[in-house]
Design a protein around this motif. Structure first.
Motif, PDB file in Angstrom:
ATOM      1  N   GLN A  19     -18.404  19.040  -0.441  1.00  0.00           N
ATOM      2  CA  GLN A  19     -18.582  17.787   0.302  1.00  0.00           C
ATOM      3  C   GLN A  19     -19.685  17.898   1.352  1.00  0.00           C
ATOM      4  O   GLN A  19     -19.979  16.936   2.039  1.00  0.00           O
ATOM      5  N   ARG A  20     -20.251  19.089   1.480  1.00  0.00           N
ATOM      6  CA  ARG A  20     -21.297  19.370   2.467  1.00  0.00           C
ATOM      7  C   ARG A  20     -20.847  19.012   3.882  1.00  0.00           C
ATOM      8  O   ARG A  20     -21.564  18.381   4.650  1.00  0.00           O
ATOM      9  N   ARG A  21     -19.630  19.455   4.182  1.00  0.00           N
ATOM     10  CA  ARG A  21     -19.064  19.212   5.508  1.00  0.00           C
ATOM     11  C   ARG A  21     -18.948  20.524   6.243  1.00  0.00           C
ATOM     12  O   ARG A  21     -18.799  21.585   5.641  1.00  0.00           O
ATOM     13  N   THR A  22     -18.993  20.437   7.563  1.00  0.00           N
ATOM     14  CA  THR A  22     -18.896  21.642   8.383  1.00  0.00           C
ATOM     15  C   THR A  22     -17.444  21.918   8.746  1.00  0.00           C
ATOM     16  O   THR A  22     -16.581  21.025   8.692  1.00  0.00           O
ATOM     17  N   LEU A  23     -17.199  23.158   9.137  1.00  0.00           N
ATOM     18  CA  LEU A  23     -15.874  23.516   9.644  1.00  0.00           C
ATOM     19  C   LEU A  23     -15.515  22.633  10.833  1.00  0.00           C
ATOM     20  O   LEU A  23     -14.379  22.188  10.970  1.00  0.00           O
ATOM     21  N   ARG A  24     -16.487  22.383  11.689  1.00  0.00           N
ATOM     22  CA  ARG A  24     -16.255  21.572  12.885  1.00  0.00           C
ATOM     23  C   ARG A  24     -15.781  20.166  12.526  1.00  0.00           C
ATOM     24  O   ARG A  24     -14.833  19.647  13.118  1.00  0.00           O
ATOM     25  N   GLU A  25     -16.423  19.551  11.536  1.00  0.00           N
ATOM     26  CA  GLU A  25     -16.042  18.200  11.118  1.00  0.00           C
ATOM     27  C   GLU A  25     -14.602  18.174  10.586  1.00  0.00           C
ATOM     28  O   GLU A  25     -13.806  17.311  10.977  1.00  0.00           O
ATOM     29  N   VAL A  26     -14.300  19.111   9.706  1.00  0.00           N
ATOM     30  CA  VAL A  26     -12.971  19.122   9.082  1.00  0.00           C
ATOM     31  C   VAL A  26     -11.904  19.508  10.094  1.00  0.00           C
ATOM     32  O   VAL A  26     -10.820  18.918  10.116  1.00  0.00           O
ATOM     33  N   SER A  27     -12.197  20.463  10.960  1.00  0.00           N
ATOM     34  CA  SER A  27     -11.193  20.872  11.951  1.00  0.00           C
ATOM     35  C   SER A  27     -10.872  19.719  12.902  1.00  0.00           C
ATOM     36  O   SER A  27      -9.716  19.517  13.262  1.00  0.00           O
ATOM     37  N   ALA A  28     -11.881  18.959  13.276  1.00  0.00           N
ATOM     38  CA  ALA A  28     -11.641  17.806  14.160  1.00  0.00           C
ATOM     39  C   ALA A  28     -10.807  16.748  13.451  1.00  0.00           C
ATOM     40  O   ALA A  28      -9.852  16.204  14.022  1.00  0.00           O
ATOM     41  N   ALA A  29     -11.137  16.469  12.187  1.00  0.00           N
ATOM     42  CA  ALA A  29     -10.403  15.444  11.436  1.00  0.00           C
ATOM     43  C   ALA A  29      -8.967  15.865  11.160  1.00  0.00           C
ATOM     44  O   ALA A  29      -8.059  15.027  11.144  1.00  0.00           O
ATOM     45  N   ALA A  30      -8.747  17.166  10.955  1.00  0.00           N
ATOM     46  CA  ALA A  30      -7.398  17.667  10.664  1.00  0.00           C
ATOM     47  C   ALA A  30      -6.622  18.010  11.933  1.00  0.00           C
ATOM     48  O   ALA A  30      -5.439  18.353  11.855  1.00  0.00           O
ATOM     49  N   ARG A  31      -7.297  17.954  13.069  1.00  0.00           N
ATOM     50  CA  ARG A  31      -6.699  18.305  14.359  1.00  0.00           C
ATOM     51  C   ARG A  31      -6.173  19.736  14.383  1.00  0.00           C
ATOM     52  O   ARG A  31      -5.039  20.008  14.776  1.00  0.00           O
ATOM     53  N   VAL A  32      -7.032  20.636  13.909  1.00  0.00           N
ATOM     54  CA  VAL A  32      -6.733  22.064  13.929  1.00  0.00           C
ATOM     55  C   VAL A  32      -7.950  22.749  14.540  1.00  0.00           C
ATOM     56  O   VAL A  32      -9.071  22.270  14.399  1.00  0.00           O
ATOM     57  N   SER A  33      -7.732  23.836  15.253  1.00  0.00           N
ATOM     58  CA  SER A  33      -8.864  24.496  15.901  1.00  0.00           C
ATOM     59  C   SER A  33      -9.834  25.027  14.850  1.00  0.00           C
ATOM     60  O   SER A  33      -9.447  25.405  13.743  1.00  0.00           O
ATOM     61  N   LEU A  34     -11.079  25.051  15.222  1.00  0.00           N
ATOM     62  CA  LEU A  34     -12.138  25.540  14.350  1.00  0.00           C
ATOM     63  C   LEU A  34     -11.846  26.976  13.916  1.00  0.00           C
ATOM     64  O   LEU A  34     -11.953  27.316  12.735  1.00  0.00           O
ATOM     65  N   GLY A  35     -11.442  27.805  14.858  1.00  0.00           N
ATOM     66  CA  GLY A  35     -11.151  29.207  14.555  1.00  0.00           C
ATOM     67  C   GLY A  35      -9.995  29.363  13.585  1.00  0.00           C
ATOM     68  O   GLY A  35     -10.037  30.213  12.686  1.00  0.00           O
ATOM     69  N   LEU A  52      -1.510  22.155   5.882  1.00  0.00           N
ATOM     70  CA  LEU A  52      -2.239  22.039   4.620  1.00  0.00           C
ATOM     71  C   LEU A  52      -2.414  20.562   4.246  1.00  0.00           C
ATOM     72  O   LEU A  52      -3.500  20.151   3.814  1.00  0.00           O
ATOM     73  N   ALA A  53      -1.383  19.767   4.448  1.00  0.00           N
ATOM     74  CA  ALA A  53      -1.480  18.332   4.167  1.00  0.00           C
ATOM     75  C   ALA A  53      -2.519  17.671   5.074  1.00  0.00           C
ATOM     76  O   ALA A  53      -3.300  16.820   4.620  1.00  0.00           O
ATOM     77  N   ALA A  54      -2.573  18.058   6.345  1.00  0.00           N
ATOM     78  CA  ALA A  54      -3.554  17.498   7.276  1.00  0.00           C
ATOM     79  C   ALA A  54      -4.981  17.883   6.879  1.00  0.00           C
ATOM     80  O   ALA A  54      -5.906  17.061   6.962  1.00  0.00           O
ATOM     81  N   ILE A  55      -5.159  19.118   6.442  1.00  0.00           N
ATOM     82  CA  ILE A  55      -6.493  19.570   6.004  1.00  0.00           C
ATOM     83  C   ILE A  55      -6.910  18.801   4.752  1.00  0.00           C
ATOM     84  O   ILE A  55      -8.054  18.351   4.638  1.00  0.00           O
ATOM     85  N   CYS A  56      -5.982  18.633   3.815  1.00  0.00           N
ATOM     86  CA  CYS A  56      -6.285  17.876   2.598  1.00  0.00           C
ATOM     87  C   CYS A  56      -6.648  16.431   2.935  1.00  0.00           C
ATOM     88  O   CYS A  56      -7.594  15.873   2.364  1.00  0.00           O
ATOM     89  N   GLU A  57      -5.931  15.842   3.869  1.00  0.00           N
ATOM     90  CA  GLU A  57      -6.239  14.474   4.284  1.00  0.00           C
ATOM     91  C   GLU A  57      -7.630  14.410   4.911  1.00  0.00           C
ATOM     92  O   GLU A  57      -8.416  13.506   4.631  1.00  0.00           O
ATOM     93  N   ALA A  58      -7.955  15.398   5.736  1.00  0.00           N
ATOM     94  CA  ALA A  58      -9.281  15.447   6.360  1.00  0.00           C
ATOM     95  C   ALA A  58     -10.375  15.608   5.307  1.00  0.00           C
ATOM     96  O   ALA A  58     -11.489  15.098   5.471  1.00  0.00           O
ATOM     97  N   LEU A  59     -10.060  16.317   4.226  1.00  0.00           N
ATOM     98  CA  LEU A  59     -11.022  16.529   3.138  1.00  0.00           C
ATOM     99  C   LEU A  59     -10.983  15.389   2.116  1.00  0.00           C
ATOM    100  O   LEU A  59     -11.749  15.395   1.150  1.00  0.00           O
ATOM    101  N   ASP A  60     -10.074  14.460   2.311  1.00  0.00           N
ATOM    102  CA  ASP A  60      -9.905  13.318   1.407  1.00  0.00           C
ATOM    103  C   ASP A  60      -9.662  13.776  -0.033  1.00  0.00           C
ATOM    104  O   ASP A  60     -10.289  13.301  -0.980  1.00  0.00           O
ATOM    105  N   ILE A  61      -8.747  14.732  -0.158  1.00  0.00           N
ATOM    106  CA  ILE A  61      -8.351  15.237  -1.472  1.00  0.00           C
ATOM    107  C   ILE A  61      -6.828  15.320  -1.487  1.00  0.00           C
ATOM    108  O   ILE A  61      -6.218  15.759  -0.504  1.00  0.00           O
ATOM    109  N   PRO A  62      -6.200  14.854  -2.556  1.00  0.00           N
ATOM    110  CA  PRO A  62      -4.737  14.937  -2.612  1.00  0.00           C
ATOM    111  C   PRO A  62      -4.259  16.386  -2.584  1.00  0.00           C
ATOM    112  O   PRO A  62      -4.891  17.271  -3.172  1.00  0.00           O
ATOM    113  N   LEU A  63      -3.158  16.613  -1.916  1.00  0.00           N
ATOM    114  CA  LEU A  63      -2.554  17.941  -1.860  1.00  0.00           C
ATOM    115  C   LEU A  63      -2.264  18.443  -3.269  1.00  0.00           C
ATOM    116  O   LEU A  63      -2.480  19.616  -3.581  1.00  0.00           O
TER     117      LEU A  63
END
Length: 117
Positions: A19-35, A52-63
């Protein structure tokens, strides 16, 4: 044998990079720290089902899609390992087996009998 957290992390990273997304973008969308997200992607941490569900939602991909990708990867790795064991057995090469639990001094080596092709 593959470690599940490694395969999950590699899968999440592959999806993010496609998706050419950064860790920073996905971590912010999933509300999880970058580290922490980085640790998950590297297979050092195993995410809870909620995370895992929050990360999938941030990536816009079904779990379920992530689970399918992980399952496919595990199946390929298991098939490869099984083939390697069969080929090793055919060649009569030594096979490492777990050492006994008491007084173990490392892996025990045994040779499997040759198997007709």
């Amino acid at each position: 044998m593959a470690v599940l957290r490694h395969v999950v992390g590699e899968t999440l990273r592959a999806v993010r990079l496609r998706q050419r997304r950064t860790l920073r973008e996905v971590s912010a969308a999933a509300r999880v720290s970058l580290g922490y997200l980085s640790e998950i992607e590297r297979g050092h941490k195993e995410p809870s089902s909620e995370l895992l569900a929050a990360i999938c939602e941030a990536l816009d991909i079904p779990l379920s899609e992530v689970f399918l990708l992980v399952s496919d990867t595990l199946r390929r790795q298991e098939t490869t390992a099984e083939r390697a064991m069969v080929l090793g057995a055919r060649r009569g090469s030594p096979v490492l087996t777990p050492a006994p639990s008491r007084g173990a001094e490392g892996p025990q080596v045994r040779t499997l009998p040759n198997v007709a092709a």
